[in-house]
Write a protein that holds these residues in place. Structure first.
Motif, PDB file in Angstrom:
ATOM      1  N   THR A 229       1.014  -0.995  -0.197  1.00 24.14           N
ATOM      2  CA  THR A 229      -0.199  -0.038  -0.240  1.00 24.14           C
ATOM      3  C   THR A 229       0.438   1.667   0.299  1.00 24.14           C
ATOM      4  N   LYS A 230       0.092   2.347  -0.210  1.00 26.81           N
ATOM      5  CA  LYS A 230       0.554   3.967   0.095  1.00 26.81           C
ATOM      6  C   LYS A 230       1.022   3.817   1.063  1.00 26.81           C
ATOM      7  N   LYS A 231       2.928   4.261   1.224  1.00 25.93           N
ATOM      8  CA  LYS A 231       3.133   4.616   2.507  1.00 25.93           C
ATOM      9  C   LYS A 231       2.264   6.551   3.322  1.00 25.93           C
ATOM     10  N   PHE A 232       2.339   6.258   5.005  1.00 24.27           N
ATOM     11  CA  PHE A 232       1.756   7.718   5.306  1.00 24.27           C
ATOM     12  C   PHE A 232       2.373   8.408   5.611  1.00 24.27           C
ATOM     13  N   VAL A 233       2.693   9.877   5.281  1.00 16.93           N
ATOM     14  CA  VAL A 233       3.817  10.190   5.715  1.00 16.93           C
ATOM     15  C   VAL A 233       3.034  11.884   6.552  1.00 16.93           C
ATOM     16  N   ILE A 234       3.514  11.798   7.825  1.00 17.07           N
ATOM     17  CA  ILE A 234       2.903  12.783   8.321  1.00 17.07           C
ATOM     18  C   ILE A 234       3.905  14.065   8.176  1.00 17.07           C
ATOM     19  N   SER A 235       3.051  15.609   7.295  1.00 15.43           N
ATOM     20  CA  SER A 235       3.578  16.315   7.696  1.00 15.43           C
ATOM     21  C   SER A 235       3.803  17.724   8.601  1.00 15.43           C
ATOM     22  N   PRO A 236       4.096  17.557   9.506  1.00 14.75           N
ATOM     23  CA  PRO A 236       3.574  18.889  10.053  1.00 14.75           C
ATOM     24  C   PRO A 236       3.599  20.303  10.434  1.00 14.75           C
ATOM     25  N   LEU A 249       1.814  18.932  17.141  1.00 11.60           N
ATOM     26  CA  LEU A 249       1.904  18.416  17.739  1.00 11.60           C
ATOM     27  C   LEU A 249       1.313  16.857  18.041  1.00 11.60           C
ATOM     28  N   ALA A 250      -0.085  17.722  19.105  1.00  6.49           N
ATOM     29  CA  ALA A 250      -0.727  17.088  19.881  1.00  6.49           C
ATOM     30  C   ALA A 250      -1.695  15.859  18.622  1.00  6.49           C
ATOM     31  N   ARG A 251      -1.829  16.438  17.837  1.00  5.01           N
ATOM     32  CA  ARG A 251      -2.411  15.757  16.484  1.00  5.01           C
ATOM     33  C   ARG A 251      -1.440  15.334  15.701  1.00  5.01           C
ATOM     34  N   LEU A 252      -0.423  15.271  15.303  1.00  4.92           N
ATOM     35  CA  LEU A 252       0.992  14.609  15.174  1.00  4.92           C
ATOM     36  C   LEU A 252       1.036  12.925  16.172  1.00  4.92           C
ATOM     37  N   TYR A 267       5.616   6.907   8.961  1.00  2.43           N
ATOM     38  CA  TYR A 267       6.061   8.305   9.221  1.00  2.43           C
ATOM     39  C   TYR A 267       6.299   9.565   9.073  1.00  2.43           C
ATOM     40  N   ALA A 268       7.339  10.146   9.098  1.00  2.00           N
ATOM     41  CA  ALA A 268       6.827  11.668   9.284  1.00  2.00           C
ATOM     42  C   ALA A 268       8.191  12.555   9.297  1.00  2.00           C
ATOM     43  N   ASN A 307       4.299   7.282  -4.619  1.00  2.00           N
ATOM     44  CA  ASN A 307       3.433   6.564  -4.102  1.00  2.00           C
ATOM     45  C   ASN A 307       3.151   6.720  -2.415  1.00  2.00           C
ATOM     46  N   ALA A 308       3.071   7.674  -2.311  1.00  2.00           N
ATOM     47  CA  ALA A 308       1.979   8.071  -0.541  1.00  2.00           C
ATOM     48  C   ALA A 308       1.552   9.139  -0.166  1.00  2.00           C
ATOM     49  N   ILE A 309       0.811   8.955   1.025  1.00  2.00           N
ATOM     50  CA  ILE A 309      -0.352   9.874   1.600  1.00  2.00           C
ATOM     51  C   ILE A 309       0.534  10.662   1.970  1.00  2.00           C
ATOM     52  N   ILE A 310       0.082  11.846   1.711  1.00 10.04           N
ATOM     53  CA  ILE A 310       0.879  13.004   2.404  1.00 10.04           C
ATOM     54  C   ILE A 310       0.111  13.680   3.384  1.00 10.04           C
ATOM     55  N   PHE A 311       0.008  13.927   4.485  1.00 13.09           N
ATOM     56  CA  PHE A 311      -1.268  13.916   5.677  1.00 13.09           C
ATOM     57  C   PHE A 311      -0.545  15.492   6.183  1.00 13.09           C
ATOM     58  N   ASN A 312      -1.132  15.954   5.920  1.00 17.35           N
ATOM     59  CA  ASN A 312      -0.798  17.883   6.412  1.00 17.35           C
ATOM     60  C   ASN A 312      -1.269  18.602   7.331  1.00 17.35           C
ATOM     61  N   ILE A 313      -0.523  18.681   8.612  1.00 11.18           N
ATOM     62  CA  ILE A 313      -0.943  19.025   9.678  1.00 11.18           C
ATOM     63  C   ILE A 313      -0.620  20.421   9.675  1.00 11.18           C
TER      64      ILE A 313
END
Length: 322
Positions: A229-236, A249-252, A267-268, A307-313
């Motif tokens: 699957t696509k990798k999930f990357v958190i982007s604060p 940071l609380a949501r991260l 991933y972050a 091929n990644a999902i970027i989750f921007n906070i």
């Protein structure tokens, strides 16, 4: 201490003037006593001062605290002896660079250090970051606080201030993540996905697809697979406001725990969308926070960002880029 020295000089000058304008037998005795008092104090205090200096000190703090908790520093001597200390003064430099907090701490203590002396600060733990406290030297004073022995004391303390997890308003639906492909499952076992191939020596008889094998008159086995699957990357998206960064940071941390509870890797970003850290368990979360606060590498890895999902906070919202 400066104020003690100034006070003594005022008393000394007053007794000297008193002796000049009121010349009696007790006036010069009073002046003599005032002159000798500091040296008597030093004579009485010197054994304690030397013993305390030779014995040495231990300064420590907690490795981690939660946000808005009191930050505590502990001071004790190396063998927890009950020898009294007349007066000890320690100047500390405290800094939380992530939250842009800097202050000086003046720690004073008198008494016995058979138990750890505790100093509490109500402000350093108000924002997330790494609290770094450094000490260069300390001074041990006599009873009057006029004479002192300087002691070289190089010590650095580090304490991580952890955020309180908060659920984001927008969490991706992971069931609809696109599957890029399949790969053999490590260790085999049960799987909803499998590939068919010809039987090879050493394959388990349990993996043979008997129904299909009877049709084609050849042994065929089911090889368990797992989806890629696509990798999930958190982007604060940090800014300069400490309160906003605490919210990010609380949501991260919530998202990291979310994956950790499901035994999934996430991933972050560590800095400016260049360095990415892999987070697999709770220990990785703590190490990642420290690396984020101190701007140092941790568990860096390369992934295919296409091929990644970027989750921007952000400060006020979250966005998902697929």
């Amino acid at each position: 201490m400066l104020k003690n020295i100034i006070l003594y000089l005022i008393i000394l000058c007053s007794s000297f003037l008193f002796n000049i304008f009121y010349f009696k037998w007790f006036s010069w005795i009073f002046l003599l006593i005032v002159v000798l008092v500091p040296f008597i104090s030093l004579l009485i205090s010197l054994p304690m001062m030397i013993y305390t200096a030779v014995n040495g000190f231990i300064l420590y703090s907690d490795d981690e605290i939660n946000i808005n908790e009191k930050y505590k520093i502990y001071l004790t001597n190396k063998n927890n002896s009950a020898i009294p200390c007349s007066c000890l003064k320690l100047t500390l430099k405290a800094e939380n660079s992530f939250a842009d907090i800097r202050k000086k701490i003046k720690l004073k203590f008198s008494g016995t250090l058979d138990k750890a002396f505790e100093y509490c600060d109500n402000t350093l733990g108000n924002h997330c970051g790494c609290i770094t406290v450094t000490a260069k030297s300390l001074k041990i004073y006599d009873l009057l606080g006029i004479f002192f022995i300087p002691v070289r004391f190089n010590k650095t303390l580090k304490t991580n201030v952890l955020p309180k997890a908060k659920e984001p308003s927008n969490i991706p639906d992971f069931e609809n993540i696109t599957v890029l492909g399949f790969k053999p499952k490590v260790g085999g076992g049960f799987s909803d996905y499998y590939e068919l191939r010809q039987y090879q020596n050493g394959d388990s008889l349990k993996s043979i697809h008997w129904k299909l094998s009877s049709k084609i008159d050849d042994l065929v086995v089911k090889e368990p697979s797992q989806p890629i699957t696509k990798k999930f990357v958190i982007s604060p998206q940090f800014g300069k406001n400490p309160d906003s960064n605490d919210s990010i940071l609380a949501r991260l941390i919530y998202m990291c725990n979310y994956f950790n509870e499901r035994h999934m890797d996430c991933y972050a970003f560590l800095d400016n969308k260049f360095n990415i850290a892999k987070i697999s368990n709770s220990d990785d979360i703590s190490h990642y926070l420290y690396a984020l606060y101190e701007k140092i590498p941790f568990n860096q890895t390369d992934i295919d960002r296409k091929n990644a999902i970027i989750f921007n906070i952000y400060e006020d919202r979250e966005e998902v880029n697929i």
